[in-house]
Enzyme design. Structure first.
Site, PDB file in Angstrom:
ATOM      1  N   GLN A  47      -7.869  14.819   3.427  1.00  0.00           N
ATOM      2  CA  GLN A  47      -7.572  14.185   2.632  1.00  0.00           C
ATOM      3  C   GLN A  47      -8.275  14.185   1.278  1.00  0.00           C
ATOM      4  OE1 GLN A  47      -6.048  10.159   2.637  1.00  0.00           O
ATOM      5  NE2 GLN A  47      -3.869  10.882   2.914  1.00  0.00           N
ATOM      6  N   HIS A 100     -12.258  12.767   1.326  1.00  0.00           N
ATOM      7  CA  HIS A 100     -12.521  11.693   1.522  1.00  0.00           C
ATOM      8  C   HIS A 100     -11.906  11.169   2.449  1.00  0.00           C
ATOM      9  CE1 HIS A 100      -9.048   8.763   0.606  1.00  0.00           C
ATOM     10  NE2 HIS A 100      -8.683   9.513   0.939  1.00  0.00           N
ATOM     11  N   LEU A 134     -14.925   7.112  -5.532  1.00  0.00           N
ATOM     12  CA  LEU A 134     -13.926   6.673  -5.467  1.00  0.00           C
ATOM     13  C   LEU A 134     -12.997   5.861  -6.773  1.00  0.00           C
ATOM     14  CD1 LEU A 134     -11.374   6.859  -2.301  1.00  0.00           C
ATOM     15  CD2 LEU A 134     -12.299   8.578  -4.036  1.00  0.00           C
ATOM     16  N   PHE A 186       1.060  -1.277  -0.244  1.00  0.00           N
ATOM     17  CA  PHE A 186       0.044   0.019   0.120  1.00  0.00           C
ATOM     18  C   PHE A 186       0.795   1.190   0.122  1.00  0.00           C
ATOM     19  CE2 PHE A 186      -4.414   1.039   0.670  1.00  0.00           C
ATOM     20  CZ  PHE A 186      -4.752   0.288   0.272  1.00  0.00           C
ATOM     21  N   GLU A 215      -6.670   3.341  -6.463  1.00  0.00           N
ATOM     22  CA  GLU A 215      -5.573   3.947  -7.496  1.00  0.00           C
ATOM     23  C   GLU A 215      -5.204   3.132  -8.230  1.00  0.00           C
ATOM     24  OE1 GLU A 215      -3.672   6.035  -4.563  1.00  0.00           O
ATOM     25  OE2 GLU A 215      -2.587   4.618  -4.448  1.00  0.00           O
ATOM     26  N   ARG A 270      -0.171  10.915  -3.907  1.00  0.00           N
ATOM     27  CA  ARG A 270      -1.872  10.983  -3.814  1.00  0.00           C
ATOM     28  C   ARG A 270      -1.758  12.150  -3.876  1.00  0.00           C
ATOM     29  NH1 ARG A 270      -5.755   7.671   0.253  1.00  0.00           N
ATOM     30  NH2 ARG A 270      -5.211   6.140  -1.555  1.00  0.00           N
ATOM     31  N   HIS A 286      -8.974  12.782  -2.659  1.00  0.00           N
ATOM     32  CA  HIS A 286      -8.567  11.591  -3.268  1.00  0.00           C
ATOM     33  C   HIS A 286      -8.093  11.998  -4.492  1.00  0.00           C
ATOM     34  CE1 HIS A 286      -7.997   7.873  -5.632  1.00  0.00           C
ATOM     35  NE2 HIS A 286      -7.783   7.151  -4.149  1.00  0.00           N
ATOM     36  N   ARG A 317      -2.740  10.499   6.156  1.00  0.00           N
ATOM     37  CA  ARG A 317      -2.696   9.432   6.849  1.00  0.00           C
ATOM     38  C   ARG A 317      -1.725   8.302   5.729  1.00  0.00           C
ATOM     39  NH1 ARG A 317      -6.350   5.973   5.022  1.00  0.00           N
ATOM     40  NH2 ARG A 317      -7.728   7.309   4.229  1.00  0.00           N
TER      41      ARG A 317
END
Lengths: 344, 567
Positions: free
Chosen positions: B232, B346, B244, B118, B247, B278, B234, B381
């Site tokens: 944050q 998000h 969303l 990740f 990715e 991101r 996205h 995050r």
């Protein structure tokens, strides 16, 4: 979505939403309200409802939360079919609509109505509790967190699809048994029960199964497949229902329930004659006493109207029964083998 | 109503874990969970990716220490290092505990829990169940709570804490099914209501209900909010819904294209192109739109995420969910057409200020999950750390409240007080003099936040944003609720949610305006670099006489010194 102006602009249509209305505080019975708005291609039923609520009539009540097809809040009937409003495209519905340009929106069936498109989910939760729709782990609580159970990908795949269920209750709404009997376990609860039963970490599948074979349980399903056809996550719910039944007969030896006896009688008739011997089916399913008590009046009526099925000795075997028996044996053997490898 | 020992507000991952753990800690306690939706509907279900834990199943050399470092670095050094220690050390235990209770994790070849790589993580340590991890965790927790007999008050909308002096006496909430406002006297209250990123409305990937109810309740009660300016974004949300597109779509080779047909990422990240970090990719999309190279539509400006060159076979086999989502929500089949996208809010890093045991400054009030700010995420995050946060701190909240409940008196809430809350809530909203449309206010709030308190921030924009929010708050005083019924008045509930968002939006804009540096998700055009000398500290926002008053709190450091954050 814009104000209705130019009807001929590409990718826009005037659509009438015919919405079920009922406010228990003032209405003695439900009615429908029509709202016509201009909808752009790509807009979902939920976005249309939101638009109507925000711009035309704020009193329309419906549930919606994630708006992304994962929380299961916005289950409702759109042109008669139970589905999620948030994943349903207006243009797709229009293409299949019997009345051009009209989309009828109603609450889910088989759950108590609260207001407009909102139904009470508590009966479903109560059934989940009644049928222990949880893992009762073989590991004591005090030992948890220290090490993993080792579980094969094969076992995971056995319940992977069933865990897609978001409890939207579309299957509950479409279920033909629930329409007649509100106490019936429900497809969603059978699915969850199955998911727990095939999980090797669970310690109570015996008890759960014992509950599932009782009245209003797994044997009440009549295989109409409407649950599966309406599932918004395309889960093969009927496989789960069959799985529970097979498990009950084969593994737990629960051959003494009327459901299992009914299934056995079917099997034996088909094997021997290639068709059903209907006259004795109730006796073999529920016993002579029950049959005399419950079905005698109906039998008498049927005799009066000359509608009685032929008695067993007169039931001729179906044409080509020899070839059929061969196929039957092959098939049952195949299923048995399949089961063995499945349970390994 | 009989006083409760613990009232938990919110039935997502944090709230349910808290309930379970509190019952385990002391089975004799009287515990209730209130949720404005059925708990299984909570937004935890939307988390797809997974939860990080250094189990070492995939990379044998992974360690808790590496997870700690990745998280601190990812936070742009704004996370409290002792809190991150707790988060990462508890991770393996909590993932195993969930597994032991029945969560269906995907599996490795050796039958252990599967893990995958990740963003921002040095080792593949994200534990997952296909692309429905949050959903299956939420189901498991809900099932276990039903098994334990947790008392649920479903479809109750929390209104306010009942406060006397420095402590809470319980909670006031509206029963949606009847419209009745009810008192929940309680020794302790755990707020676990999720994030506030829905204030960006159509520019947010969040559920409609992620309106920061718990934060707003705490804020109104005088409890400080921490680091609210950190939201944050996205890079690839769907144009119409903000949902969303993960990715993975770019990972499989998707291109980002502007109206001139250019693969514009070449301008911003020559090597990594579409696969840059991101925040960088989000900033790039935003720049293209601001400089006029986006496409126009009634739903706003957007760019293209083009997958058409990947071919039908690859899209169908590797990105089936994305394809389905695009067809369902955008009416676009990515095999034939590019996907319309733009950055979307998000996740909220900020929230109710708590210590490592989830305590707030108000006695008997605790907060956990996205609702709280411990802080483990700092200014940014990492993917896979949000599910972990709700589990670890949800459990700690349940344990702490169960241990401490005995210290506090049973709450009691008088009829007179209840009446005040009802009056405050309804405050003329049905009156004919009230004409403002809530839908309009909500949309305008989202627009001004996205434009002025969005990805790029700058003094004059922020000033504009603060003014807009103040005007919207003024207009809200004349908001009209047209539905006058008691039963399931979703019109009233949405208006009350808007009130919560307006209150919190003020703290987000105020924090962003004060913080004159760029750190993590907070990017100031006028202050483009991180300024540790002045700004290596948390922002606190407290409500005093109806206004935001900003304060600060030092960051707890530990084994890791400040470094420049490069990848």
């Amino acid at each position: 979505m814009t104000a209705p102006t130019d009807q001929h602009r590409e990718g826009k249509k005037d659509v009438t939403f015919r919405i079920f209305r009922f406010n228990p505080q003032v209405d003695s019975k439900p009615y429908f309200d029509d709202y016509t708005i201009q909808v752009e291609r790509g807009i979902t039923v939920l976005r249309s409802l939101n638009y109507i609520k925000e711009h035309i009539d704020a009193s329309i009540s419906f549930r919606a939360f994630c708006q992304a097809g994962i929380c299961g809040s916005c289950g409702m009937r759109v042109n008669g079919l139970s589905q999620l409003a948030c994943t349903t495209q207006v243009w797709d519905v229009l293409a299949k609509s019997r009345e051009p340009g009209i989309i009828k929106v109603e609450p889910l069936r088989n759950l108590p109505l609260i207001k407009d498109l909102i139904v009470d989910m508590d009966p479903l939760v109560d059934k989940m509790k009644h049928y222990s729709n949880w893992i009762d782990s073989t590991m004591p609580e005090s030992s948890m967190g220290k090490k993993e159970f080792l579980i094969s990908e094969e076992e995971f795949l056995r319940y992977d699809k069933a865990t897609d269920c978001i409890l939207c209750a579309s299957c509950v709404s479409e279920c033909s048994i629930l329409r007649a009997n509100k106490e019936y376990v429900s497809p969603a609860v059978l699915l969850k029960s199955y998911r727990m039963n095939v999980d090797s970490r669970d310690a109570i599948h015996g008890e759960r199964l014992a509950e599932l074979v009782k009245d209003h349980g797994v044997w009440d399903c009549t295989h109409c497949y409407r649950c599966q056809e309406s599932c918004v996550k395309s889960i093969p719910i009927m496989d789960a229902i069959h799985g529970i039944r097979e498990d009950a007969i084969e593994l737990r030896g629960m051959k003494d329930t009327s459901g299992s006896k009914h299934a056995e009688a079917f099997m034996s008739d088909i094997e021997k004659k290639g068709k059903l011997v209907e006259a004795t089916l109730p006796i073999r399913t529920n016993g002579i006493v029950w049959t005399l008590q419950n079905l005698l009046p109906m039998a008498v009526k049927m005799i009066m109207k000359r509608r009685t099925p032929p008695p067993p000795p007169l039931v001729k075997s179906a044409k080509g029964i020899k070839i059929f028996r061969e196929m039957f044996r092959e098939m049952t053997e195949h299923v048995r083998q399949d089961h063995k490898s499945h349970k390994k | 109503m009989k006083p409760f020992d613990i009232v938990i507000v919110g039935g997502g991952g944090a709230g349910l874990y808290a309930a379970m753990e509190a019952m385990k800690t002391n089975p004799s306690l009287n515990i209730a969970v209130l949720s404005k939706v059925y708990p299984n509907r909570s937004h935890t279900s939307a988390a797809q990716g997974g939860a990080n834990a250094a189990l070492g199943n995939k990379a044998k050399d992974d360690t808790v220490e590496m997870h700690i470092f990745d998280t601190i670095k990812g936070s742009d050094y704004l996370a409290d290092q002792d809190a991150v220690d707790v988060l990462c050390s508890e991770a393996p235990k909590i993932i195993r505990e969930l597994e032991n209770m029945g969560t269906p994790w995907s599996r490795m070849e050796d039958n252990t829990i599967a893990q995958r790589p990740f963003g921002g993580a040095g080792r593949p340590r994200c534990c997952y169940c296909s692309d429905k991890t949050g959903h299956t965790i939420l189901q498991t927790l809900y099932e276990q709570c039903l098994k334990k007999g947790v008392i649920f008050f479903n479809e109750y909308f929390a209104l306010n804490l009942s406060v006397k002096g420095s402590r809470s006496r319980g909670l006031i909430a509206m029963n949606m099914k009847t419209g009745n406002v009810e008192a929940f006297p309680a020794r302790t209250v755990i707020l676990a209501t999720g994030g506030y990123a829905k204030m960006y409305w159509n520019r947010s990937s969040n559920a409609a209900g992620n309106t920061g109810d718990g934060q707003a309740i705490a804020y109104r009660a005088g409890i400080p909010m921490k680091d609210m300016e950190f939201v944050q974004f996205h890079p690839t949300g769907l144009r119409k819904s903000g949902l969303l597109v993960t990715e993975g779509a770019r990972g499989e080779g998707g291109y980002l294209i502007n109206r001139n047909g250019e693969r514009f990422m070449a301008r911003y990240a020559k090597e990594k192109m579409e696969l840059g970090p991101r925040d960088l990719v989000s900033r790039s999309l935003e720049t293209e739109i601001l400089e006029g190279r986006g496409f126009d539509s009634p739903a706003g400006k957007y760019l293209h995420l083009d997958l058409t060159h990947l071919g039908a076979d690859l899209i169908k086999s590797r990105l089936p969910q994305i394809r389905e989502m695009c067809m369902q929500f955008e009416g676009v089949d990515p095999i034939d057409e590019p996907i319309p996208v733009r950055p979307t809010a998000h996740y909220s890093m900020g929230g109710i200020d708590t210590d490592n045991f989830t305590r707030t400054i108000m006695e008997g009030v605790y907060a956990a999950g996205e609702c709280a700010c411990v802080s483990v995420h700092g200014a940014n995050r990492l993917g896979g750390n949000s599910l972990l946060d709700i589990l670890v701190f949800g459990r700690i909240a349940g344990h702490t409240a169960a241990e401490e409940a005995g210290k506090f008196e049973p709450g009691n809430i008088s009829e007179a007080e209840l009446k005040e809350h009802v009056e405050e809530m309804r405050g003329g909203m049905h009156a004919s003099g009230h004409h403002e449309r809530y839908g309009e206010l909500r949309e305008e709030l989202g627009q001004t936040l996205a434009l002025n308190v969005g990805i790029f921030r700058e003094a004059s924009l922020l000033k504009r944003g603060i003014q807009d929010i103040a005007e919207l708050k003024e207009r809200f005083k004349k908001v009209r609720v047209t539905d006058t019924s008691d039963v399931f008045n979703t019109n009233l509930m949405q208006v009350l949610e808007l009130k919560n968002m307006l209150d919190l939006a003020e703290t987000v804009a105020a924090g962003a305006s004060a913080r004159e540096e760029s750190r993590g998700s907070h990017t100031r055009i006028d202050f483009p670099v991180r300024d540790d000398a002045k700004w290596h500290k948390h922002t606190l926002a407290t409500r005093v006489k109806g206004n935001v008053v900003l304060g600060e709190k030092p960051v707890t450091m530990g084994r890791y010194e400040l470094q420049e954050r490069t990848y």
